[in-house]
Design a protein around this motif. Structure first.
Motif, PDB file in Angstrom:
ATOM      1  N   UNK A  20       0.837  -1.207   0.000  1.00 48.44           N
ATOM      2  CA  UNK A  20       0.000   0.000   0.000  1.00 48.44           C
ATOM      3  C   UNK A  20       0.866   1.250   0.000  1.00 48.44           C
ATOM      4  N   UNK A  21       1.805   1.320   0.935  1.00 44.72           N
ATOM      5  CA  UNK A  21       2.600   2.535   1.110  1.00 44.72           C
ATOM      6  C   UNK A  21       3.539   2.801  -0.065  1.00 44.72           C
ATOM      7  N   UNK A  22       4.202   1.763  -0.543  1.00 44.31           N
ATOM      8  CA  UNK A  22       5.193   1.969  -1.596  1.00 44.31           C
ATOM      9  C   UNK A  22       4.567   2.166  -2.974  1.00 44.31           C
ATOM     10  N   UNK A  23       3.258   1.982  -3.090  1.00 45.59           N
ATOM     11  CA  UNK A  23       2.560   2.265  -4.351  1.00 45.59           C
ATOM     12  C   UNK A  23       2.295   3.765  -4.513  1.00 45.59           C
ATOM     13  N   UNK A  24       2.491   4.542  -3.460  1.00 46.10           N
ATOM     14  CA  UNK A  24       2.253   5.992  -3.528  1.00 46.10           C
ATOM     15  C   UNK A  24       3.433   6.681  -4.212  1.00 46.10           C
ATOM     16  N   UNK A  25       3.184   7.767  -4.946  1.00 45.25           N
ATOM     17  CA  UNK A  25       4.245   8.432  -5.705  1.00 45.25           C
ATOM     18  C   UNK A  25       5.416   8.881  -4.835  1.00 45.25           C
ATOM     19  N   UNK A  26       6.629   8.504  -5.241  1.00 41.76           N
ATOM     20  CA  UNK A  26       7.830   8.944  -4.558  1.00 41.76           C
ATOM     21  C   UNK A  26       8.077   8.298  -3.211  1.00 41.76           C
ATOM     22  N   UNK A  27       7.282   7.292  -2.831  1.00 40.20           N
ATOM     23  CA  UNK A  27       7.412   6.682  -1.508  1.00 40.20           C
ATOM     24  C   UNK A  27       8.610   5.740  -1.447  1.00 40.20           C
ATOM     25  N   UNK A  28       9.226   5.705  -0.278  1.00 44.37           N
ATOM     26  CA  UNK A  28      10.337   4.803  -0.002  1.00 44.37           C
ATOM     27  C   UNK A  28      10.198   4.326   1.435  1.00 44.37           C
ATOM     28  N   UNK A  29      11.048   3.380   1.803  1.00 47.49           N
ATOM     29  CA  UNK A  29      11.020   2.817   3.154  1.00 47.49           C
ATOM     30  C   UNK A  29      12.395   2.943   3.782  1.00 47.49           C
ATOM     31  N   UNK A  30      12.403   3.215   5.074  1.00 49.05           N
ATOM     32  CA  UNK A  30      13.633   3.216   5.867  1.00 49.05           C
ATOM     33  C   UNK A  30      13.294   2.662   7.243  1.00 49.05           C
ATOM     34  N   UNK A  31      14.312   2.367   8.020  1.00 49.87           N
ATOM     35  CA  UNK A  31      14.104   1.927   9.400  1.00 49.87           C
ATOM     36  C   UNK A  31      14.335   3.141  10.288  1.00 49.87           C
ATOM     37  N   UNK A  32      13.365   3.421  11.148  1.00 50.44           N
ATOM     38  CA  UNK A  32      13.452   4.546  12.063  1.00 50.44           C
ATOM     39  C   UNK A  32      13.073   4.072  13.460  1.00 50.44           C
ATOM     40  N   UNK A  33      13.983   4.199  14.389  1.00 51.02           N
ATOM     41  CA  UNK A  33      13.747   3.783  15.770  1.00 51.02           C
ATOM     42  C   UNK A  33      13.302   2.317  15.854  1.00 51.02           C
ATOM     43  N   UNK A  34      13.858   1.483  14.983  1.00 51.89           N
ATOM     44  CA  UNK A  34      13.580   0.056  15.006  1.00 51.89           C
ATOM     45  C   UNK A  34      12.351  -0.394  14.254  1.00 51.89           C
ATOM     46  N   UNK A  35      11.641   0.550  13.618  1.00 55.44           N
ATOM     47  CA  UNK A  35      10.399   0.234  12.899  1.00 55.44           C
ATOM     48  C   UNK A  35      10.496   0.666  11.433  1.00 55.44           C
TER      49      UNK A  35
END
Length: 136
Positions: A20-35
């Motif tokens: 769901x999240x990565x289908x949004x324009x320009x979205x990426x993923x990172x780890x922040x505070x263990x999540x």
């Protein structure tokens, strides 16, 4: 000192949220505070959160934390699945416990919340790209 990883990368609930999240324009993923944190220039969703209860943190590992439209926030907080997350809650963020999510209706709701949070945090150009492809 780095935060410990507080999620299972193979969790199917996280996998569905990633879709769901990565289908949004320009979205990426990172780890922040263990999540896992989903972002453009700013974070628009986290997987996992916590609340402070009696001086201790109670983890909500299978939850999505979003920043909804302020008008929708109060209604969300009336839902027993929702909570005010530690640290982020005072800035308008809300957590939604996903538990044993599997019902398509619930996933549509999650997608709507994630998109609303994206709209609250993403720049105008990214929101325009979402609108151009029929989002919202």
């Amino acid at each position: 000192m780095a935060h410990p990883i507080m999620f299972d990368d193979a969790d199917p609930v996280l996998g569905r949220l990633r879709d769901i999240a990565l289908a949004l324009p320009g979205a990426a993923e990172k780890i922040s505070h263990g999540h896992p944190a989903f972002f453009t220039a700013k974070v628009f969703a986290y997987y996992g959160g916590s609340i402070k209860v009696g001086g201790e943190y109670e983890r909500h590992d299978r939850s999505v934390v979003v920043r909804p439209d302020p008008a929708e926030r109060l209604a969300l907080l009336e839902d027993p699945r929702c909570y005010v997350p530690a640290y982020l809650g005072p800035s308008g963020w809300v957590g939604l416990d996903l538990g044993a999510v599997g019902v398509d209706e619930t996933w549509r709701e999650v997608a709507e919340l994630v998109e609303a949070s994206f709209r609250e945090t993403a720049g105008r150009r990214l929101v325009a790209r979402l609108d151009a492809r029929g989002g919202g």
